[in-house]
Design a protein around this motif. Structure first.
Motif, PDB file in Angstrom:
ATOM      1  N   PRO A   1      26.415-104.346 -56.340  1.00 11.71           N
ATOM      2  CA  PRO A   1      27.330-104.990 -55.375  1.00 11.71           C
ATOM      3  C   PRO A   1      28.231-106.048 -55.992  1.00 11.71           C
ATOM      4  O   PRO A   1      29.238-106.421 -55.405  1.00 11.71           O
TER       5      PRO A   1
ATOM      6  N   PHE B   1      31.072-103.856 -47.854  1.00 13.72           N
ATOM      7  CA  PHE B   1      29.865-103.372 -47.183  1.00 13.72           C
ATOM      8  C   PHE B   1      30.041-103.406 -45.669  1.00 13.72           C
ATOM      9  O   PHE B   1      29.425-102.630 -44.965  1.00 13.72           O
TER      10      PHE B   1
ATOM     11  N   ALA C   1      25.791-107.291 -43.803  1.00 14.56           N
ATOM     12  CA  ALA C   1      26.808-107.211 -44.858  1.00 14.56           C
ATOM     13  C   ALA C   1      26.611-108.329 -45.875  1.00 14.56           C
ATOM     14  O   ALA C   1      26.778-108.127 -47.079  1.00 14.56           O
TER      15      ALA C   1
ATOM     16  N   ILE D   1      23.650-107.575 -48.340  1.00 12.76           N
ATOM     17  CA  ILE D   1      23.981-106.653 -49.435  1.00 12.76           C
ATOM     18  C   ILE D   1      24.946-107.309 -50.412  1.00 12.76           C
ATOM     19  O   ILE D   1      24.776-107.242 -51.619  1.00 12.76           O
ATOM     20  N   GLY D   2      25.960-107.981 -49.873  1.00  8.61           N
ATOM     21  CA  GLY D   2      26.994-108.550 -50.729  1.00  8.61           C
ATOM     22  C   GLY D   2      26.483-109.655 -51.634  1.00  8.61           C
ATOM     23  O   GLY D   2      26.895-109.757 -52.789  1.00  8.61           O
TER      24      GLY D   2
ATOM     25  N   ASN E   1      33.609-110.961 -44.156  1.00 10.44           N
ATOM     26  CA  ASN E   1      32.762-110.103 -43.323  1.00 10.44           C
ATOM     27  C   ASN E   1      32.925-110.389 -41.832  1.00 10.44           C
ATOM     28  O   ASN E   1      33.070-109.455 -41.044  1.00 10.44           O
TER      29      ASN E   1
ATOM     30  N   ILE F   1      21.732 -99.597 -50.752  1.00 12.43           N
ATOM     31  CA  ILE F   1      22.929-100.046 -51.488  1.00 12.43           C
ATOM     32  C   ILE F   1      23.729 -98.834 -51.969  1.00 12.43           C
ATOM     33  O   ILE F   1      24.952 -98.763 -51.821  1.00 12.43           O
TER      34      ILE F   1
ATOM     35  N   MET G   1      25.720 -97.254 -49.329  1.00  9.58           N
ATOM     36  CA  MET G   1      26.946 -98.004 -49.045  1.00  9.58           C
ATOM     37  C   MET G   1      28.057 -97.553 -49.990  1.00  9.58           C
ATOM     38  O   MET G   1      29.189 -97.312 -49.584  1.00  9.58           O
TER      39      MET G   1
END
Lengths: 560, 335
Positions: free
Chosen positions: A122, A130, A167, A170-171, A235, A323, A326
């Motif tokens: 990521p 994401f 989001a 994950i980011g 986001n 991940i 995504m």
């Protein structure tokens, strides 16, 4: 950084710090230039925001804007949402980081290598990508949503608070993961072996030994993720569905209403938590390392027992698969007409001149600012670790603070300062470079300082004794030693510069658009195909740059 | 020695990057004449094609920055008097009037706009209207069927509780499309009733998007059943085969002129003049007509026919004069 004995102390023995400071005039001049730059490009913008929030610059001192903030319930909501989502994301990121780090550092298999690679993936994509992928999957007509509603009926939607949290997880996961992983890798395994020899099972060992030993790394990771998630503004714009968050509200106040004063107030509320955390981390989280850092790391770590391995392995597997999913969505989105609706293959999303132009600008700007950030950071690290500098602590604090300032605040500050005389920089590539450079020199500085602490001063002393002056010593002894931290700083600064938006979004112009911002703009128009295509290209380029550096690393034998 | 190799690699990458840039600029025939910087509120894809028309015809290179109307206006305000662009290509009529009042615009008497009626251009040549556009509902027919919803026929219908959470509307703070909608409602219903309407509508709105194009796209993708958006955003997607239907509410819709202008004291005056000449020319208007329902040159047909009957007598001057006040109130009530 406790000043080690200045190398030249024996030669000249001026009594005051200023005297010693000037003993090597070139280093002194470099330090002064550095200090001025730090003040102009890091401190001044933050102060400008603070002053603006009190209405200074438009008339007289006023608390009106604070009043507006406190009277409007929606800014409170924004503050609460921002803090809450940051807390939740941080906790989950830490949980996942610990699991995956345990697996990766304590087993050697193809699987653990893949986990490691995917966990860092990521980093190469702009964080809001994401959000896009999540909408493709879980939007009101997302692929998964449709499937689920066919099976069970009903409808759910990812838009809103929880979409933002997901989001963010994950980011910002890689940032937390990197820190946790390196702490766990550098841990001496003796204590764990001892605990097991004494009969503790591995669950107890992890709870009683491993995690407490990794505590400082974990806390540090948590604080960093928290600060980043708090400052996240992209986001909420894409997946927030109208739920308010502080950074995005500040952004909308500036771009939508030109209300810089109120935006500055929001900025102040963004910066207070970051500042507190930063101070806490700098002064109270001094590495309380229990002396476990051993030279040879990880080579004989305790292998995981079956039950632990299956637990952390499952979690790692699920999350890394998520991940990957995504990324697959982004890639698919780039190559089909409209993902989920019209899945015919097409390349039309890549025919986008503005996109390619902005990609090119991004590459140039990121490259230059990464070189500068790493270079300046290293120079600063050397000066601060070795030379007597008045006010050193403060300068170091300010430099590292640049890393903690939320991008939105920095961006607004730059608009306030550089949009008028005496500095007319808006719309130039220069201001983008300056902004990115000074937000990242802390990275180079940290890398350099930790390296300088590993190098004993005896080398420099030897060089001095043999008649090389301080400058020659610098070039011949220090610079070669600093190549690895320079490269590490460069890579990190380059990657983060490529994907950064929150502060440069205020500074772009038609001629200097950046690809990450362009993609955000496409996402705001709900153009998922075009946005995915540009993201895909961007990811490929960043990965290619990394591969090139790895290649160089192999060829030269320098560990980066 | 090996260690310097790394440094060498960095330098090489840097050189390659800059070299690429130079050769690109040199070989790019489009930029041969010089480049201009343009702000727009137009859709990115549409703008790409329009710009290509200008570049092919005149050889002027164009850099575009897309900002929603509200964003663009606040940016101009913060940049004045040193604007970050040479010209605006695509903006609200009401903002052109505001910008004129603030003295942000450079007059230019273009010879190619003769055929365009006077009502569509400024008498001093400070702004030129190149097309007009109107609000339109995007309706996703699949979703209507799936959820058993009726097709709305009027603005009033949108208040029906059956549409709860199914309507997506742009935020008038950033989107000109949405401000056109808000001021249309005010002009049709009167201000007090207009606010009542918006408050009731708010109950049904699932999401406020940032840009005027987004509702069309989101409705097309089936995220929402109904999007309040503008004409071409819907027509394009109908052509692309989405399950969309365009509905003109029977109370009528507001329309707005889309304008171009030159920013005051631009350094590229000649180039911008040439660009404005091109946009007003027959080629330029034909290009625009590929993307717009109606262009201001009466001899050239846009993509839509016979919609004049549905257009209300929209008062752009009123919209301009009341914009700040209405936006302030909107923010207090809804954001």
């Amino acid at each position: 950084m406790d000043a080690t004995q200045p190398v030249n102390n024996r030669l000249k023995s001026s009594s005051t710090i200023w005297g010693r400071f000037w003993a090597e005039p070139w280093f002194a001049i470099a330090t002064i230039i550095l200090a001025v730059a730090i003040i102009v490009f890091i401190v001044a913008p933050v102060f400008a925001v603070l002053l603006k929030s009190f209405g200074i610059g438009t008339g007289q001192l006023t608390l009106d804007y604070y009043k507006q903030f406190f009277q409007a319930s929606y800014y409170w909501d924004a503050l609460l949402n921002s803090i809450l989502s940051a807390v939740i994301s941080t906790v989950i990121v830490l949980f996942l980081s610990i699991n995956i780090a345990l697996y990766v550092t304590r087993s050697k298999s193809f699987l653990s290598k893949s986990f490691q690679g995917i966990a860092l993936l990521p980093l190469v994509a702009p964080p809001f990508i994401f959000s896009l992928a999540l909408i493709i999957l879980f939007g009101r007509s997302g692929i998964v949503t449709d499937y689920v509603s066919q099976l069970f009926g009903g409808q759910f939607s990812i838009y809103g608070f929880w979409g933002v949290v997901l989001a963010q997880i994950i980011g910002y996961f890689p940032i937390g993961y990197m820190l946790v992983e390196s702490t766990m890798r550098n841990m001496n395994a003796d204590l764990e072996y001892a605990a097991q020899d004494l009969g503790a099972n591995q669950w107890r060992t992890i709870g009683g030994i491993t995690l407490p030993l990794a505590k400082s790394g974990i806390i540090k990771a948590g604080l960093l993720v928290f600060v980043m998630a708090l400052a996240d503004f992209s986001n909420p714009l894409i997946i927030g569905g109208g739920t308010r968050f502080l950074a995005s509200e500040a952004y909308l106040l500036v771009v939508g209403q030109h209300n810089l004063e109120l935006a500055a107030v929001l900025g102040v509320f963004l910066i207070i938590p970051s500042l507190l955390i930063f101070i806490f981390q700098t002064y109270f989280l001094k590495d309380s390392s229990v002396g476990t850092i051993s030279g040879e790391s990880g080579s004989h770590s305790v292998p995981l027992s079956k039950s632990v391995k299956s637990f952390v392995g499952t979690i790692s597997g699920l999350f890394t698969a998520f991940i990957l999913l995504m990324f697959v969505m982004v890639v698919l989105g780039a190559f089909v007409k409209i993902i989920g609706i019209n899945n015919t293959f097409t390349l039309e999303h890549f025919n986008n001149r503005t996109g390619w132009d902005s990609l090119y600008t991004s590459l140039i700007v990121s490259f230059i600012s990464a070189l500068l950030a790493a270079g300046i950071g290293i120079l600063q690290g050397f000066l601060f670790a070795r030379k007597p500098i008045p006010g050193k602590k403060l300068l170091e604090f300010l430099t590292l603070f640049g890393l903690a300032v939320p991008g939105t605040v920095m961006g607004i500050g730059y608009v306030l300062i550089f949009n008028g005389p005496p500095f007319f920089l808006t719309g130039t590539v220069m201001i983008l470079v300056l902004n990115m450079t000074f937000r990242k020199i802390g990275v180079g500085l940290e890398a350099a300082i930790s390296k300088m602490h590993q190098i004993d001063t005896s080398m420099e002393e030897a060089s001095n004794d043999l008649g090389a002056g301080p400058y020659k010593t610098f070039w011949k002894v220090i610079v070669p030693l600093m190549v690895p931290p320079f490269t590490a700083g460069f890579i990190y600064a380059f990657m983060t510069a490529m994907v950064s938006i929150s502060s440069v979004v205020f500074l772009i112009s038609p001629n200097t658009n950046l690809v990450a911002i362009y993609i955000l703009n496409l996402a705001e128009q709900a153009k998922i195909g075009l946005a995915s295509a540009m993201s895909f290209i961007m990811i490929v380029i960043v990965l290619a740059c990394l591969a090139l550096l790895k290649f160089v690393e192999k060829k030269t034998g320098i560990r980066i | 020695m090996k260690k310097y190799l790394l440094l060498f690699v960095f330098l090489t990458i840097g050189l390659i990057l800059t070299a690429c840039g130079d050769s690109e600029d040199a070989t790019e025939a489009n930029g041969a004449k010089g480049e201009i910087d343009v702000y727009t509120h137009n859709d990115s894809e549409e703008m790409q094609d329009l710009v290509k028309g200008l570049e092919d015809e005149t050889g002027i290179g164009v850099n575009v920055l897309r900002l929603s109307s509200g964003e663009g206006w606040s940016r101009m305000n913060s940049e004045a008097p040193d604007f970050g662009a040479d010209m605006q290509w695509g903006m609200l009529h009401s903002i052109a009037l505001k910008a004129e009042n603030e003295d942000y615009l450079e007059p230019y008497d273009s010879p190619t706009w003769e055929d365009v009626p006077d009502e569509f251009k400024d008498e001093d040549g400070k702004w030129y209207g190149w097309s007009y556009w109107f609000n339109l509902l995007a309706i996703n027919t699949d979703i209507l069927e799936e959820k058993g919803l009726d097709k709305p026929e009027s603005w009033e219908d949108l208040l029906d509780p059956q549409y709860k959470g199914e309507i997506v509307l742009p935020d008038p703070g950033t989107s000109g499309t949405s401000y056109l909608f808000v001021s249309t409602i005010m002009q049709i219903m009167g201000e007090d009733e207009g606010w009542d309407y918006l408050e009731k509508l708010d109950e049904n709105v699932g999401q406020y998007a940032k840009s005027g194009d987004a509702p069309a796209q989101m409705t097309a993708q089936g995220e929402y059943a109904i999007g309040i958006t503008w004409d071409q955003a819907v027509y394009n997607r109908v052509d692309e085969g989405y399950p969309l239907e365009a509905v003109i509410p029977n109370e009528g819709v507001g329309y707005d002129l889309d304008v171009v202008w030159m920013f005051k004291d631009t350094k590229n005056k000649e180039l911008v003049e040439e660009a404005i000449d091109y946009i007003g020319s027959e080629e330029g208007m034909k290009k625009s007509a590929e993307h717009r329902s109606m262009v201001t040159n009466p001899n050239i047909e846009g993509t839509a026919e016979e919609i004049e009957d549905y257009l209300i007598d929209y008062d752009a001057v009123w919209a301009e004069e009341n914009r700040d006040r209405i936006m302030k109130e909107w923010r207090e009530n809804f954001s």
